[in-house]
Design a protein around this motif. Structure first.
Motif, PDB file in Angstrom:
ATOM      1  N   ASN A  28       0.842  -1.182   0.000  1.00 27.52           N
ATOM      2  CA  ASN A  28       0.000   0.000   0.000  1.00 27.52           C
ATOM      3  C   ASN A  28       0.885   1.241   0.000  1.00 27.52           C
ATOM      4  O   ASN A  28       1.776   1.368   0.830  1.00 27.52           O
ATOM      5  CB  ASN A  28      -0.887  -0.015   1.253  1.00 27.52           C
ATOM      6  N   ALA A  29       0.613   2.152  -0.922  1.00 26.33           N
ATOM      7  CA  ALA A  29       1.272   3.462  -0.931  1.00 26.33           C
ATOM      8  C   ALA A  29       0.512   4.331   0.076  1.00 26.33           C
ATOM      9  O   ALA A  29      -0.446   5.004  -0.268  1.00 26.33           O
ATOM     10  CB  ALA A  29       1.241   4.061  -2.324  1.00 26.33           C
ATOM     11  N   ALA A  30       0.930   4.254   1.314  1.00 28.45           N
ATOM     12  CA  ALA A  30       0.183   4.826   2.438  1.00 28.45           C
ATOM     13  C   ALA A  30       0.640   6.233   2.792  1.00 28.45           C
ATOM     14  O   ALA A  30       1.727   6.660   2.413  1.00 28.45           O
ATOM     15  CB  ALA A  30       0.351   3.922   3.666  1.00 28.45           C
ATOM     16  N   ASN A  31      -0.189   6.916   3.569  1.00 30.99           N
ATOM     17  CA  ASN A  31       0.244   8.172   4.172  1.00 30.99           C
ATOM     18  C   ASN A  31       0.881   7.855   5.532  1.00 30.99           C
ATOM     19  O   ASN A  31       0.770   6.729   6.029  1.00 30.99           O
ATOM     20  CB  ASN A  31      -0.925   9.166   4.296  1.00 30.99           C
ATOM     21  N   ALA A  60       0.677   3.441  13.428  1.00 33.55           N
ATOM     22  CA  ALA A  60       1.038   4.796  12.988  1.00 33.55           C
ATOM     23  C   ALA A  60       1.583   5.610  14.149  1.00 33.55           C
ATOM     24  O   ALA A  60       1.312   5.304  15.305  1.00 33.55           O
ATOM     25  CB  ALA A  60      -0.197   5.475  12.396  1.00 33.55           C
ATOM     26  N   PRO A  61       2.316   6.668  13.850  1.00 40.51           N
ATOM     27  CA  PRO A  61       2.729   7.116  12.520  1.00 40.51           C
ATOM     28  C   PRO A  61       4.037   6.457  12.082  1.00 40.51           C
ATOM     29  O   PRO A  61       4.779   5.933  12.901  1.00 40.51           O
ATOM     30  CB  PRO A  61       2.934   8.623  12.708  1.00 40.51           C
ATOM     31  N   ILE A  62       4.280   6.508  10.762  1.00 44.29           N
ATOM     32  CA  ILE A  62       5.566   6.084  10.220  1.00 44.29           C
ATOM     33  C   ILE A  62       6.117   7.239   9.385  1.00 44.29           C
ATOM     34  O   ILE A  62       5.368   8.122   8.973  1.00 44.29           O
ATOM     35  CB  ILE A  62       5.469   4.781   9.397  1.00 44.29           C
ATOM     36  N   ALA A  67       8.123   1.171   6.567  1.00 44.80           N
ATOM     37  CA  ALA A  67       7.053   0.254   6.194  1.00 44.80           C
ATOM     38  C   ALA A  67       6.647  -0.573   7.405  1.00 44.80           C
ATOM     39  O   ALA A  67       7.476  -0.885   8.259  1.00 44.80           O
ATOM     40  CB  ALA A  67       7.511  -0.658   5.066  1.00 44.80           C
ATOM     41  N   VAL A  68       5.363  -0.922   7.445  1.00 43.24           N
ATOM     42  CA  VAL A  68       4.818  -1.816   8.473  1.00 43.24           C
ATOM     43  C   VAL A  68       3.913  -2.819   7.764  1.00 43.24           C
ATOM     44  O   VAL A  68       3.503  -2.604   6.627  1.00 43.24           O
ATOM     45  CB  VAL A  68       4.034  -1.042   9.563  1.00 43.24           C
ATOM     46  N   ILE A  69       3.593  -3.912   8.455  1.00 43.16           N
ATOM     47  CA  ILE A  69       2.804  -4.973   7.826  1.00 43.16           C
ATOM     48  C   ILE A  69       1.596  -5.324   8.686  1.00 43.16           C
ATOM     49  O   ILE A  69       1.683  -5.307   9.923  1.00 43.16           O
ATOM     50  CB  ILE A  69       3.700  -6.207   7.546  1.00 43.16           C
ATOM     51  N   THR A  70       0.478  -5.589   8.014  1.00 39.11           N
ATOM     52  CA  THR A  70      -0.749  -6.024   8.689  1.00 39.11           C
ATOM     53  C   THR A  70      -1.310  -7.229   7.933  1.00 39.11           C
ATOM     54  O   THR A  70      -0.886  -7.532   6.820  1.00 39.11           O
ATOM     55  CB  THR A  70      -1.833  -4.919   8.679  1.00 39.11           C
ATOM     56  N   ASN A  77      -5.215 -11.670  -0.407  1.00 34.74           N
ATOM     57  CA  ASN A  77      -3.808 -11.849  -0.075  1.00 34.74           C
ATOM     58  C   ASN A  77      -3.674 -12.172   1.409  1.00 34.74           C
ATOM     59  O   ASN A  77      -4.634 -12.079   2.162  1.00 34.74           O
ATOM     60  CB  ASN A  77      -3.035 -10.570  -0.427  1.00 34.74           C
ATOM     61  N   ASN A  78      -2.470 -12.500   1.844  1.00 31.52           N
ATOM     62  CA  ASN A  78      -2.224 -12.791   3.255  1.00 31.52           C
ATOM     63  C   ASN A  78      -1.865 -11.549   4.051  1.00 31.52           C
ATOM     64  O   ASN A  78      -2.218 -11.445   5.226  1.00 31.52           O
ATOM     65  CB  ASN A  78      -1.114 -13.833   3.401  1.00 31.52           C
ATOM     66  N   TRP A  79      -1.122 -10.636   3.419  1.00 35.95           N
ATOM     67  CA  TRP A  79      -0.562  -9.495   4.131  1.00 35.95           C
ATOM     68  C   TRP A  79      -0.652  -8.234   3.288  1.00 35.95           C
ATOM     69  O   TRP A  79      -0.640  -8.304   2.066  1.00 35.95           O
ATOM     70  CB  TRP A  79       0.914  -9.741   4.469  1.00 35.95           C
ATOM     71  N   VAL A  80      -0.649  -7.095   3.978  1.00 38.11           N
ATOM     72  CA  VAL A  80      -0.503  -5.789   3.339  1.00 38.11           C
ATOM     73  C   VAL A  80       0.666  -5.078   4.004  1.00 38.11           C
ATOM     74  O   VAL A  80       0.689  -4.937   5.232  1.00 38.11           O
ATOM     75  CB  VAL A  80      -1.775  -4.908   3.476  1.00 38.11           C
ATOM     76  N   VAL A  81       1.630  -4.659   3.204  1.00 37.29           N
ATOM     77  CA  VAL A  81       2.718  -3.819   3.692  1.00 37.29           C
ATOM     78  C   VAL A  81       2.332  -2.380   3.380  1.00 37.29           C
ATOM     79  O   VAL A  81       1.953  -2.068   2.253  1.00 37.29           O
ATOM     80  CB  VAL A  81       4.066  -4.165   3.024  1.00 37.29           C
ATOM     81  N   HIS A  82       2.414  -1.524   4.373  1.00 32.64           N
ATOM     82  CA  HIS A  82       2.080  -0.112   4.219  1.00 32.64           C
ATOM     83  C   HIS A  82       3.381   0.682   4.203  1.00 32.64           C
ATOM     84  O   HIS A  82       4.124   0.667   5.176  1.00 32.64           O
ATOM     85  CB  HIS A  82       1.209   0.363   5.391  1.00 32.64           C
TER      86      HIS A  82
END
Length: 176
Positions: A28-31, A60-62, A67-70, A77-82
């Motif tokens: 994910n291209a996260a904020n 949060a925040p980063i 990057a963090v993973i959920t 999918n199994n995971w989302v990396v933000h």
């Protein structure tokens, strides 16, 4: 478009990152606040459901490049990396932060022993990163990881528009 480096297949496709049901981890291209937003971030949050908002906000925040993973919740999918991509500027740290997004996401996927990961064009939307530069940095970061890959066998760049696809596939084809 695809290339193989060592055991790692790197590919570019035009499509929707929320519909990559053959991929273990999507990025994910996260904020920085991990609250969901527009573009890829909004699409991923809508597809994953409300649990993703709770899980990501707890991390949060980063900062840019981190990057963090959920879990992926309602996604296939199994995971989302933000990853918090940098806002484009001429500051010398910005390309390093963008490359760090990719490196950190790859490391988190390896930690989960994932076989595959899919990336959007981080920072190339509202954050203003020029497509050719964003593509070159992304492809190089993944290429640099290829020979050190442990579990990862496939890295896919899932690019929403023809213009973004052209920039990233061009960078992949020029990779030496």
């Amino acid at each position: 478009m695809q290339r193989q480096i060592g055991e790692l297949v790197i590919e570019c496709v035009q499509g929707d990152i929320t519909r990559q049901d053959d991929i273990d981890v999507i990025v994910n291209a996260a904020n920085k606040q991990l609250q969901g937003g527009g573009g890829v971030d909004g699409a991923i949050h809508r597809a994953a459901g409300p649990e993703l908002v709770k899980a990501s906000k707890a991390l949060a925040p980063i900062e840019a490049g981190e990057a963090v993973i959920t879990e992926a919740f309602d996604l296939p999918n199994n995971w989302v990396v933000h990853c918090a991509g940098p806002v484009y500027s001429h500051n010398a740290e910005v390309p390093k932060q963008l490359a760090a997004c990719y490196r950190n996401a790859l490391a988190l996927a390896e930690d989960k022993q994932a076989a595959s990961i899919a990336f959007p064009a981080i920072s190339a939307g509202i954050y203003g990163y020029p497509l050719d530069k964003a593509g070159a940095i992304a492809v190089q970061a993944v290429s640099d990881h290829a020979l050190a890959a442990l579990s990862l066998q496939r890295v896919r760049f899932v690019l929403f528009s023809e213009e973004v696809y052209a920039a990233f596939s061009g960078a992949l084809s020029e990779l030496s």
